[in-house]
Design a protein around this motif. Structure first.
Motif, PDB file in Angstrom:
ATOM      1  N   ALA A  10       0.849  -1.184   0.000  1.00 40.21           N
ATOM      2  CA  ALA A  10       0.000   0.000   0.000  1.00 40.21           C
ATOM      3  C   ALA A  10       0.885   1.234   0.000  1.00 40.21           C
ATOM      4  O   ALA A  10       2.059   1.175   0.376  1.00 40.21           O
ATOM      5  CB  ALA A  10      -0.913  -0.002   1.221  1.00 40.21           C
ATOM      6  N   GLU A  14      -0.699   4.188   7.053  1.00 40.15           N
ATOM      7  CA  GLU A  14      -2.081   4.004   7.503  1.00 40.15           C
ATOM      8  C   GLU A  14      -2.777   2.915   6.681  1.00 40.15           C
ATOM      9  O   GLU A  14      -3.519   2.093   7.223  1.00 40.15           O
ATOM     10  CB  GLU A  14      -2.860   5.315   7.397  1.00 40.15           C
ATOM     11  CG  GLU A  14      -2.446   6.352   8.419  1.00 40.15           C
ATOM     12  CD  GLU A  14      -3.256   7.633   8.291  1.00 40.15           C
ATOM     13  OE1 GLU A  14      -4.335   7.607   7.679  1.00 40.15           O
ATOM     14  OE2 GLU A  14      -2.796   8.657   8.821  1.00 40.15           O
ATOM     15  N   LYS A  15      -2.492   2.901   5.378  1.00 42.51           N
ATOM     16  CA  LYS A  15      -3.094   1.878   4.512  1.00 42.51           C
ATOM     17  C   LYS A  15      -2.519   0.498   4.826  1.00 42.51           C
ATOM     18  O   LYS A  15      -3.229  -0.497   4.774  1.00 42.51           O
ATOM     19  CB  LYS A  15      -2.866   2.230   3.052  1.00 42.51           C
ATOM     20  CG  LYS A  15      -3.655   3.456   2.607  1.00 42.51           C
ATOM     21  CD  LYS A  15      -3.392   3.780   1.160  1.00 42.51           C
ATOM     22  CE  LYS A  15      -4.158   5.018   0.738  1.00 42.51           C
ATOM     23  NZ  LYS A  15      -3.887   5.362  -0.667  1.00 42.51           N
ATOM     24  N   ASN A  30       4.860  -0.770   2.971  1.00 46.58           N
ATOM     25  CA  ASN A  30       4.609   0.520   2.350  1.00 46.58           C
ATOM     26  C   ASN A  30       5.472   0.608   1.099  1.00 46.58           C
ATOM     27  O   ASN A  30       6.689   0.738   1.187  1.00 46.58           O
ATOM     28  CB  ASN A  30       4.956   1.640   3.333  1.00 46.58           C
ATOM     29  CG  ASN A  30       4.650   3.018   2.790  1.00 46.58           C
ATOM     30  OD1 ASN A  30       4.496   3.213   1.592  1.00 46.58           O
ATOM     31  ND2 ASN A  30       4.583   3.987   3.686  1.00 46.58           N
TER      32      ASN A  30
END
Length: 85
Positions: A10, A14-15, A30
């Protein structure tokens, strides 16, 4: 649930947390912070990346149409060489 270990990518921390905590991914990273995606995706050599490479800009339209007809197996790329001489 079927013995699979699921890893997601992602574009933000946060994702990444959302993938793990809300969607039940086993792990996630990430992709905006990872410098080497090949090393991020290699856990015991079980995952490989497959790319379909079309050669030359003139092959780009056919490669794009092929995407919509399921002709590619992996990520579709178009290799364009430049002549700098």
């Amino acid at each position: 649930m079927m013995g699979c270990y699921v890893v997601g990518s992602a574009g933000g921390n946060e994702k990444v947390d959302f993938l793990k905590n809300n969607f039940g991914f086993d792990d996630a990273f990430n992709d905006k912070e990872e410098n080497n995606l090949d090393s991020a995706l290699k856990r015991e050599g079980k995952i490989t990346c497959v790319e379909d490479i079309a050669d030359g800009l003139e092959s780009a339209p056919d490669a794009l149409v092929g995407l919509f007809h399921g002709k590619n197996v992996g990520k579709q790329l178009v290799k364009v060489s430049r002549d700098f001489e």
